[in-house]
Design a protein around this motif. Structure first.
Motif, PDB file in Angstrom:
ATOM      1  N   GLU A 119       9.700   0.782   7.953  1.00  0.00           N
ATOM      2  CA  GLU A 119       8.983   2.025   8.261  1.00  0.00           C
ATOM      3  C   GLU A 119       9.782   3.196   7.732  1.00  0.00           C
ATOM      4  O   GLU A 119      10.922   3.413   8.128  1.00  0.00           O
ATOM      5  CB  GLU A 119       8.744   2.174   9.762  1.00  0.00           C
ATOM      6  CG  GLU A 119       7.834   3.346  10.042  1.00  0.00           C
ATOM      7  CD  GLU A 119       7.097   3.264  11.373  1.00  0.00           C
ATOM      8  OE1 GLU A 119       6.879   2.135  11.867  1.00  0.00           O
ATOM      9  OE2 GLU A 119       6.769   4.319  11.901  1.00  0.00           O
ATOM     10  N   ARG A 120       9.163   3.935   6.813  1.00  0.00           N
ATOM     11  CA  ARG A 120       9.896   5.077   6.259  1.00  0.00           C
ATOM     12  C   ARG A 120      10.059   6.158   7.341  1.00  0.00           C
ATOM     13  O   ARG A 120       9.178   6.325   8.190  1.00  0.00           O
ATOM     14  CB  ARG A 120       9.184   5.630   5.031  1.00  0.00           C
ATOM     15  CG  ARG A 120       7.835   6.213   5.308  1.00  0.00           C
ATOM     16  CD  ARG A 120       7.368   7.077   4.139  1.00  0.00           C
ATOM     17  NE  ARG A 120       6.660   6.350   3.132  1.00  0.00           N
ATOM     18  CZ  ARG A 120       5.379   6.566   2.800  1.00  0.00           C
ATOM     19  NH1 ARG A 120       4.660   7.482   3.444  1.00  0.00           N
ATOM     20  NH2 ARG A 120       4.802   5.879   1.854  1.00  0.00           N
ATOM     21  N   ARG A 143       2.757  10.059  14.308  1.00  0.00           N
ATOM     22  CA  ARG A 143       2.443   8.664  13.967  1.00  0.00           C
ATOM     23  C   ARG A 143       2.014   7.868  15.193  1.00  0.00           C
ATOM     24  O   ARG A 143       2.504   8.126  16.290  1.00  0.00           O
ATOM     25  CB  ARG A 143       3.711   8.005  13.423  1.00  0.00           C
ATOM     26  CG  ARG A 143       4.156   8.607  12.141  1.00  0.00           C
ATOM     27  CD  ARG A 143       5.474   8.031  11.747  1.00  0.00           C
ATOM     28  NE  ARG A 143       5.799   8.501  10.424  1.00  0.00           N
ATOM     29  CZ  ARG A 143       6.678   7.925   9.629  1.00  0.00           C
ATOM     30  NH1 ARG A 143       7.340   6.854  10.036  1.00  0.00           N
ATOM     31  NH2 ARG A 143       6.910   8.393   8.434  1.00  0.00           N
ATOM     32  N   THR A 163       3.643  -1.475   5.189  1.00  0.00           N
ATOM     33  CA  THR A 163       2.388  -0.714   5.150  1.00  0.00           C
ATOM     34  C   THR A 163       2.634   0.748   5.551  1.00  0.00           C
ATOM     35  O   THR A 163       3.711   1.101   6.032  1.00  0.00           O
ATOM     36  CB  THR A 163       1.340  -1.352   6.093  1.00  0.00           C
ATOM     37  OG1 THR A 163       1.938  -1.539   7.373  1.00  0.00           O
ATOM     38  CG2 THR A 163       0.869  -2.680   5.556  1.00  0.00           C
ATOM     39  N   HIS A 164       1.609   1.547   5.378  1.00  0.00           N
ATOM     40  CA  HIS A 164       1.697   2.984   5.673  1.00  0.00           C
ATOM     41  C   HIS A 164       1.958   3.197   7.172  1.00  0.00           C
ATOM     42  O   HIS A 164       1.462   2.434   8.002  1.00  0.00           O
ATOM     43  CB  HIS A 164       0.368   3.626   5.258  1.00  0.00           C
ATOM     44  CG  HIS A 164       0.380   5.109   5.292  1.00  0.00           C
ATOM     45  ND1 HIS A 164      -0.017   5.828   6.394  1.00  0.00           N
ATOM     46  CD2 HIS A 164       0.758   6.019   4.354  1.00  0.00           C
ATOM     47  CE1 HIS A 164       0.097   7.121   6.132  1.00  0.00           C
ATOM     48  NE2 HIS A 164       0.569   7.261   4.896  1.00  0.00           N
ATOM     49  N   GLY A 203       8.274  10.293   3.497  1.00  0.00           N
ATOM     50  CA  GLY A 203       8.325   9.996   2.059  1.00  0.00           C
ATOM     51  C   GLY A 203       8.310  11.272   1.227  1.00  0.00           C
ATOM     52  O   GLY A 203       8.170  12.381   1.747  1.00  0.00           O
ATOM     53  N   GLY A 254       0.821  -1.208   0.000  1.00  0.00           N
ATOM     54  CA  GLY A 254       0.000   0.000   0.000  1.00  0.00           C
ATOM     55  C   GLY A 254       0.854   1.256   0.000  1.00  0.00           C
ATOM     56  O   GLY A 254       0.318   2.360   0.074  1.00  0.00           O
ATOM     57  N   THR A 255       2.181   1.079  -0.053  1.00  0.00           N
ATOM     58  CA  THR A 255       3.075   2.243  -0.071  1.00  0.00           C
ATOM     59  C   THR A 255       3.965   2.172  -1.315  1.00  0.00           C
ATOM     60  O   THR A 255       4.112   1.108  -1.922  1.00  0.00           O
ATOM     61  CB  THR A 255       3.992   2.246   1.172  1.00  0.00           C
ATOM     62  OG1 THR A 255       4.716   1.005   1.210  1.00  0.00           O
ATOM     63  CG2 THR A 255       3.201   2.404   2.458  1.00  0.00           C
ATOM     64  N   THR A 256       4.575   3.302  -1.629  1.00  0.00           N
ATOM     65  CA  THR A 256       5.504   3.354  -2.760  1.00  0.00           C
ATOM     66  C   THR A 256       6.660   2.388  -2.524  1.00  0.00           C
ATOM     67  O   THR A 256       7.106   1.680  -3.436  1.00  0.00           O
ATOM     68  CB  THR A 256       6.097   4.787  -2.860  1.00  0.00           C
ATOM     69  OG1 THR A 256       5.028   5.713  -2.786  1.00  0.00           O
ATOM     70  CG2 THR A 256       6.880   4.999  -4.119  1.00  0.00           C
ATOM     71  N   GLU A 257       7.132   2.353  -1.297  1.00  0.00           N
ATOM     72  CA  GLU A 257       8.284   1.504  -0.992  1.00  0.00           C
ATOM     73  C   GLU A 257       7.916   0.023  -1.105  1.00  0.00           C
ATOM     74  O   GLU A 257       8.728  -0.787  -1.540  1.00  0.00           O
ATOM     75  CB  GLU A 257       8.829   1.802   0.410  1.00  0.00           C
ATOM     76  CG  GLU A 257       9.425   3.192   0.571  1.00  0.00           C
ATOM     77  CD  GLU A 257       8.388   4.252   0.938  1.00  0.00           C
ATOM     78  OE1 GLU A 257       7.168   3.958   0.840  1.00  0.00           O
ATOM     79  OE2 GLU A 257       8.788   5.363   1.311  1.00  0.00           O
ATOM     80  N   SER A 265       3.442  11.506   7.448  1.00  0.00           N
ATOM     81  CA  SER A 265       3.546  10.268   6.678  1.00  0.00           C
ATOM     82  C   SER A 265       4.974   9.970   6.261  1.00  0.00           C
ATOM     83  O   SER A 265       5.330   8.809   6.041  1.00  0.00           O
ATOM     84  CB  SER A 265       2.678  10.362   5.418  1.00  0.00           C
ATOM     85  OG  SER A 265       1.347  10.530   5.785  1.00  0.00           O
TER      86      SER A 265
END
Ligand code: NAP
Length: 264
Positions: free
Chosen positions: A118-119, A241, A92-93, A219, A28-31, A217
């Motif tokens: 986790e970004r 977060r 995930t986000h 990123g 669900g994320t770009t990564e 968020s």
């Protein structure tokens, strides 16, 4: 898309599947998509990405994809067993904490390795005017002032927290039409990132925005609104977060792949 309706974009139980170790990416994320792309190009692993189904037209990652909730921890455990998953990657986000908790419990129960990505969060810079808040409810109470013109950019799931904000005016941006009740004085724009600094500057200026509400968020895709706020000296209510992982996390897709190599 209904999150409970599981859609398999490509069968994950085809009898001709390879015997390569099966890796599940909670995505669900770009990564997550970047990790899926790199793993799908390899022949020594079989990769399946799982999406929550939050957007109507998801950008599908490379490799096999399934969409929709598993049905809690018990459902996830069944899925991992049925699909003979050997490693789970949670990418995930940062605000999707329930699925991460479920993944930790399920992997612990089955003794399956879990890699948690986790970004990094955004960090305020010198010219930033941030007020950090712990949750959306606090963000709502802090933004509801007469005369305020608020850019509300927190996704669509928690917009209901702002529905009683009748004093401020809101510019709400989301990918899909929200199901939640919007504030009485609001304008909705449906757009999907990545966003660009010049467009963000232009939008904030033309809508005379005086406050931004954002989740931290991290990123790059949505960071231009934060850069634009800095340039225009617009205050940002920054939602912190949630605590998501009990296990150590890695912060780069490359580190996910290195960790995966340890387990395979
Ligand atoms: P969540 O609260 O962690 O998860 C709620 C439920 O959604 C989970 O229990 C699970 O259902 C299902 N789910 C979540 N991620 C899944 C995945 N990758 N594959 C399969 N099922 C999944 O997450 P959320 O409700 O999606 O989002 C919470 C916050 O995260 C939102 O407010 C939003 O701002 C942010 N966010 C999420 C995403 C995303 O892709 N999920 C993207 C951008 C932002 P079951 O219990 O039935 O398995």
């Amino acid at each position: 898309m209904d999150a409970d309706k599981v859609i398999e974009m490509q069968s994950v139980t085809t009898p001709t599947r390879s015997q390569a170790p099966r890796v599940l990416i909670l995505g669900g994320t770009t990564e997550a998509s970047e990790i899926a792309k790199r793993l799908a190009a390899r022949s020594d692993v079989t990769v399946i990405s799982s999406l929550a189904g939050r957007v109507s037209q998801p950008r599908l990652p490379a490799g096999m994809v399934r969409v929709g909730g598993f049905g809690g921890v018990a459902g996830l455990i069944s899925y991992l067993l049925n699909e003979k998953i050997e490693v789970v990657i949670d990418a995930t986000h940062p605000f999707a904490s329930k699925i991460s908790g479920n993944a930790e419990l399920a992997c612990n129960t089955l003794n399956i390795p879990l890699i948690a990505f986790e970004r990094p969060p955004w960090k305020p810079q010198e010219q930033d005017l941030w007020r950090a808040v712990p949750d959306v409810q606090t963000a709502a109470s802090m933004s509801n002032h007469e005369g305020s013109r608020v850019f509300l950019s927190i996704g669509r799931q928690e917009l209901g927290a702002f529905s009683d904000c009748i004093d401020a005016w809101f510019l709400v941006r989301a990918i899909d039409e929200p199901n939640e009740k919007l504030p009485a004085n609001s304008k909705l724009i449906l757009k999907r990132g990545p966003f660009h600094l010049n467009n963000e500057l232009q939008m904030l200026r033309s809508e005379c925005i005086s406050l931004i509400v954002s989740k931290n968020s991290g990123g790059t895709a949505t960071y231009p609104k934060i850069e634009a706020a800095r340039a225009l000296r617009i205050p940002v209510v920054m939602i912190d977060r949630p605590l998501k992982h009990k296990i150590p996390t890695v912060a780069r897709p490359e580190d996910v792949l290195l960790k995966l190599a340890e387990f395979l």
